[in-house]
Design a protein around this motif. Structure first.
Motif, PDB file in Angstrom:
ATOM      1  N   TYR A  37     -15.627 -12.016  -9.097  1.00 22.52           N
ATOM      2  CA  TYR A  37     -14.707 -11.826  -7.961  1.00 22.52           C
ATOM      3  C   TYR A  37     -13.643 -10.771  -8.300  1.00 22.52           C
ATOM      4  CZ  TYR A  37     -10.842 -12.685  -4.797  1.00 22.52           C
ATOM      5  OH  TYR A  37      -9.818 -12.526  -3.895  1.00 22.52           O
ATOM      6  N   ARG A  38     -13.127 -10.811  -9.526  1.00 24.77           N
ATOM      7  CA  ARG A  38     -12.124  -9.820  -9.923  1.00 24.77           C
ATOM      8  C   ARG A  38     -12.695  -8.402  -9.880  1.00 24.77           C
ATOM      9  NH1 ARG A  38      -9.001 -11.773 -15.331  1.00 24.77           N
ATOM     10  NH2 ARG A  38      -8.186 -13.772 -14.620  1.00 24.77           N
TER      11      ARG A  38
ATOM     12  N   ALA B 134     -15.132  -7.283  -8.064  1.00 24.04           N
ATOM     13  CA  ALA B 134     -15.265  -6.873  -6.668  1.00 24.04           C
ATOM     14  C   ALA B 134     -13.907  -6.473  -6.087  1.00 24.04           C
ATOM     15  CB  ALA B 134     -15.890  -8.006  -5.851  1.00 24.04           C
ATOM     16  N   HIS B 135     -12.880  -7.222  -6.452  1.00 26.34           N
ATOM     17  CA  HIS B 135     -11.540  -6.906  -5.941  1.00 26.34           C
ATOM     18  C   HIS B 135     -11.026  -5.588  -6.517  1.00 26.34           C
ATOM     19  CE1 HIS B 135      -7.473  -7.603  -4.459  1.00 26.34           C
ATOM     20  NE2 HIS B 135      -7.047  -7.252  -5.672  1.00 26.34           N
ATOM     21  N   LEU B 136     -11.228  -5.377  -7.834  1.00 23.48           N
ATOM     22  CA  LEU B 136     -10.717  -4.172  -8.479  1.00 23.48           C
ATOM     23  C   LEU B 136     -11.479  -2.923  -8.050  1.00 23.48           C
ATOM     24  CD1 LEU B 136     -10.025  -5.648 -12.008  1.00 23.48           C
ATOM     25  CD2 LEU B 136      -8.336  -4.869 -10.344  1.00 23.48           C
ATOM     26  N   ARG B 137     -12.726  -3.105  -7.607  1.00 22.54           N
ATOM     27  CA  ARG B 137     -13.429  -1.939  -7.050  1.00 22.54           C
ATOM     28  C   ARG B 137     -12.664  -1.390  -5.840  1.00 22.54           C
ATOM     29  NH1 ARG B 137     -18.817  -0.895  -8.356  1.00 22.54           N
ATOM     30  NH2 ARG B 137     -19.927  -2.546  -9.499  1.00 22.54           N
ATOM     31  N   LYS B 138     -12.193  -2.321  -5.006  1.00 18.01           N
ATOM     32  CA  LYS B 138     -11.489  -1.914  -3.786  1.00 18.01           C
ATOM     33  C   LYS B 138     -10.022  -1.571  -4.062  1.00 18.01           C
ATOM     34  CE  LYS B 138     -14.395  -4.816  -0.788  1.00 18.01           C
ATOM     35  NZ  LYS B 138     -14.399  -5.906   0.200  1.00 18.01           N
ATOM     36  N   HIS B 139      -9.447  -2.228  -5.041  1.00 11.95           N
ATOM     37  CA  HIS B 139      -8.033  -2.026  -5.354  1.00 11.95           C
ATOM     38  C   HIS B 139      -7.916  -1.701  -6.840  1.00 11.95           C
ATOM     39  CE1 HIS B 139      -7.229  -3.821  -1.433  1.00 11.95           C
ATOM     40  NE2 HIS B 139      -8.086  -4.778  -1.771  1.00 11.95           N
TER      41      HIS B 139
ATOM     42  N   TRP C  92     -17.150  -0.921 -13.786  1.00  9.80           N
ATOM     43  CA  TRP C  92     -17.437  -2.055 -12.899  1.00  9.80           C
ATOM     44  C   TRP C  92     -18.937  -2.302 -12.757  1.00  9.80           C
ATOM     45  CZ3 TRP C  92     -13.023  -3.641 -13.596  1.00  9.80           C
ATOM     46  CH2 TRP C  92     -11.864  -2.937 -13.310  1.00  9.80           C
TER      47      TRP C  92
ATOM     48  N   ARG D 200       0.821  -1.209   0.000  1.00 13.95           N
ATOM     49  CA  ARG D 200       0.000   0.000   0.000  1.00 13.95           C
ATOM     50  C   ARG D 200       0.857   1.262   0.000  1.00 13.95           C
ATOM     51  NH1 ARG D 200      -4.341   0.015   4.537  1.00 13.95           N
ATOM     52  NH2 ARG D 200      -2.466   0.054   5.823  1.00 13.95           N
TER      53      ARG D 200
ATOM     54  N   PHE E 280     -12.200 -14.033   4.104  1.00 13.29           N
ATOM     55  CA  PHE E 280     -10.872 -14.119   3.494  1.00 13.29           C
ATOM     56  C   PHE E 280      -9.756 -14.414   4.493  1.00 13.29           C
ATOM     57  CE2 PHE E 280     -13.456 -11.130   0.986  1.00 13.29           C
ATOM     58  CZ  PHE E 280     -13.533 -11.856  -0.191  1.00 13.29           C
TER      59      PHE E 280
END
Length: 748
Positions: free
Chosen positions: A727-728, A730-735, A702, A164, A341
């Protein structure tokens, strides 16, 4: 005379010994040796696990049942306060550790909104202000949780990170080791540049905390955990070590250096970490080069694993446990819910609760049994390689075939015996793969040299084409002779196929050797017949996989099309094959197939000792990588864009765009379809939605991608590809991806 007679064998032994020594010293690490060392360790670990219940430690599990009872995570801190009070006041536990970080304030009570009103439009309303003061304490959930923690034996959890940009949040606990105690030695602590820790109000109420990071090996498995790690020049302890120290009255942590009578003063590693318990006595915890330890897994893991008692957090919250049922227990609060997770891949289970890994480490600390690979393992490996290499190099040339086989067997058994004794008696995990491989290689070289060199005058070397290529193609070559001998190396466009039996290691684990051979023979027989029926050349069998190619030795303009048709026929052959396997009492199998088309070198290649008709080149390597990716997308057949372009008249579905290491440009992946969208309206509709989802995904839209993927999962809920992309997203929304991202997924 002795040196003259044996020097070629000694030269071969030296050539075999050199790469092993380069690997052992770390100058040229060899990945396959490291993987074999891991495999040996994993097998030994599973064979020696106690598989018994440790009654001292209880895991309070925020499981799916608890989430259903209490609500989705994160819970309001009033629930955590109630859980803490229940554990200490009614259950009378000895110690509680939280494998959870409380990094964000709890606004679920609405107190923040009420305070905003009190500062704004209702600031002149005395009744509102008075009522707010009455409600402040019960509505400040963080303060309620802090009050429940205060003065009690609690260890909070937090995490370090290096992904980060050095971001930090929350309050770290006090460091546990004085840097001056290292005496200037550059110890190789695991280092991070960021962290996520607990809120200041919680950290003040419960000042003791430990990080819950683990170390993931290159194969993705968690075998070890750092006991002490470094951040910003300071040293912090893991949650397991913090709980262990709590149980012993918080003894100070000091570095333990090896005795200088064994190692020089210039040696930079730690032998152990020392816990000073008062007076001259101390507890020494052995550590590896990264100041960590291997996790002493007790069993397969999870609520049904039998290593630790699991109690649902909602049962504790709602008082379903009898009073004092957990009296005197050490409690770890964590989760096994998939959506949170905290599941890891370990040598004893592919889906293993992270909280139980820390419970195992704490159990090992309590028992004084932490396996560790010490920093001096390098010197041990080099010394043993020299002993094995020189000893067998001098001994084997003087022995006949049977005596040499016996000597090599004794060497292998001795290596395994020493390795096992060090592990069982002293908890030392020493590298042995290089020693075993060297002993096997020296014996093989001894036998091979005698067979291929010393007795070559007594043998005739076959030069038939059938020595290199399948018999059916040899017959066709005889009818249609090619220029030259047809075996010369050339660079030409071909299509290569890799086919792998999925989960073969797990399938074969419960089988007898004869059953493994029967299963492999039957599988290879069926798949090879399909390859022959589609005019393919079987290159080789690679363990539980096979490799074939099309377009050589005979030119075949339709090589890509035939390879795709063969791949689809191989997947169709699995169902009748499984029926036959089941009838024989063998497990069913599944296959994954990778295809690529491109320029490859093909021809008679090898050495005077061994030759084969094979293909090689970047396009071949890419096909192997594509096959390895097929399973992650939930498809049986996966092809690179070269094959799709060469057989673009066949029906295809685009799967993904990936950036493969070593490739300058992203590779687009496709899977062939058994039906044509021109004749199947449902398939055409599904493909249209999929293309729209891919377009939105690559444009980072997204919301649109989510809509299309939701529709696709409803249309075809069994297709893993759609859930993977969901899933990707959802992950890329956060990252969010970096600027300039082209939608390519980085394949590792």
């Amino acid at each position: 005379m002795y040196a003259t007679q044996y020097w070629p064998r000694w030269l071969i032994a030296g050539v075999l010994l050199l790469p092993m020594l380069l690997h052992a010293t770390g100058l040229v690490p060899l990945g396959f040796i490291e993987r074999l060392d891991h495999f040996i360790y994993d097998v030994r670990l599973r064979a020696t696990m106690p598989r018994t219940l440790d009654e001292r430690i209880v895991i309070v599990d925020i499981d799916e049942k608890s989430l259903a009872d209490v609500g989705r995570w994160p819970w309001g801190r009033q629930h955590m306060a109630q859980l803490t009070r229940e554990l200490f006041e009614r259950q009378r536990v000895q110690l509680v550790g939280f494998d959870i970080v409380f990094a964000e304030p709890d606004h679920s009570s609405g107190l923040a909104q009420l305070e905003q009103l009190a500062r704004g439009e209702l600031k002149d309303v005395p009744a509102f202000q008075a009522r707010l003061e009455q409600l402040r304490a019960p509505l400040d959930h963080d303060a309620r949780f802090a009050q429940a923690l205060r003065g009690r034996p609690v260890v909070l959890g937090y995490y370090f990170t290096s992904d980060r940009g050095g971001g930090t949040s929350g309050v770290l606990p006090a460091p546990v080791m004085d840097r001056a105690a290292l005496a200037g030695r550059p110890v190789r602590f695991t280092r991070w540049d960021g962290y996520g820790a607990n809120l200041p109000v919680l950290a003040e109420a419960a000042p003791h905390a430990g990080f819950f990071n683990s170390i993931q090996d290159p194969d993705g498995l968690v075998r070890s955990v750092p006991l002490v790690a470094e951040f910003d020049g300071k040293h912090y302890e893991s949650i397991a070590l913090a709980m262990f120290r709590s149980l012993h009255g918080w003894p100070p942590v000091q570095p333990g250096f090896p005795a200088e009578r064994w190692l020089p003063r210039s040696y930079q590693g730690l032998d152990s970490i020392q816990l000073r318990t008062g007076g001259p006595s101390s507890m020494a915890i052995p550590v590896d080069a990264r100041v960590g330890a291997l996790v002493p897994y007790r069993g397969p893991g999870g609520p049904q694993g039998g290593s630790f008692r699991y109690v649902a957090a909602s049962d504790v919250l709602q008082g379903r446990l009898p009073p004092a049922e957990l009296s005197g227990k050490i409690v770890l609060v964590g989760t096994t819910a998939p959506g949170m997770f905290d599941l890891r891949s370990t040598p004893v289970g592919q889906v293993y609760p992270g909280v139980e890994a820390h419970a195992n480490l704490l159990s090992g600390l309590l028992d004084g049994r932490l396996p560790v690979q010490p920093d001096y393992a390098l010197g041990y490996e080099v010394l043993m390689l020299l002993l094995v290499g020189i000893g067998l190099a001098l001994l084997l040339p003087q022995l006949g075939a049977v005596a040499a086989a016996l000597a090599a067997t004794v060497a292998l058994l001795t290596i395994l015996a020493v390795d096992t004794w060090l592990y069982v008696a002293a908890g030392l995990v020493m590298p042995s793969a290089s020693l075993l491989l060297l002993a096997i290689a020296l014996f093989a070289a001894h036998v091979g040299y005698g067979y291929f060199v010393e007795e070559r005058a007594q043998r005739a070397l076959t030069r038939l084409y059938g020595h290199y290529v399948p018999a059916e193609l040899v017959a066709e070559m005889a009818r249609q002779p090619v220029q030259g001998n047809g075996m010369d190396a050339e660079n030409k466009p071909l299509t290569v196929l890799f086919c792998d039996i999925r989960n073969f290691s797990q399938l074969s684990g419960s089988l007898q050797p004869q059953q493994v051979r029967e299963l492999l023979n039957l599988c290879f027989l069926r798949m090879t017949q399909v390859i022959r029926d589609h005019r393919g050349t079987l290159d080789k069998y690679i363990g539980d996989a096979l490799m074939a190619f099309w377009g050589a030795p005979l030119d075949e303009p339709r090589h890509a099309e035939l390879a795709v048709q063969a791949a689809q026929a191989m997947t169709r052959a699995v169902a009748p094959l499984n029926a036959e396997l089941q009838a024989r009492g063998l497990p069913e199998i599944a296959v994954g197939i990778g295809l690529n088309t491109g320029m490859m070198w093909v021809g008679d290649m090898g050495s005077d000792l061994r030759r084969s008709y094979t293909v090689m080149g970047d396009a071949v390597t890419l096909a192997s990588r594509v096959e390895a990716l097929a399973r992650s997308y939930g498809v049986d057949v996966l092809a690179a864009d070269g094959t799709r372009d060469a057989a673009n008249h066949l029906p295809w579905q685009e799967v993904d765009r990936v950036q493969i290491k070593g490739k300058g440009r992203p590779v687009t992946l496709y899977t062939p379809l058994h039906a044509s969208p021109d004749s199947d309206k449902a398939l055409a509709s599904e493909l249209m939605a999929w293309h729209m989802a891919l377009k939105a995904y690559r444009m980072q839209d997204w919301d649109q991608a989510d809509v299309q993927l939701l529709n696709l999962q409803r249309l075809n809920p069994e297709k893993r590809l759609y859930s993977l992309f969901a899933y990707r997203v959802a992950h890329l929304r956060k990252h969010p991806p970096p600027a300039g991202w082209d939608g390519a997924f980085e394949a590792r």
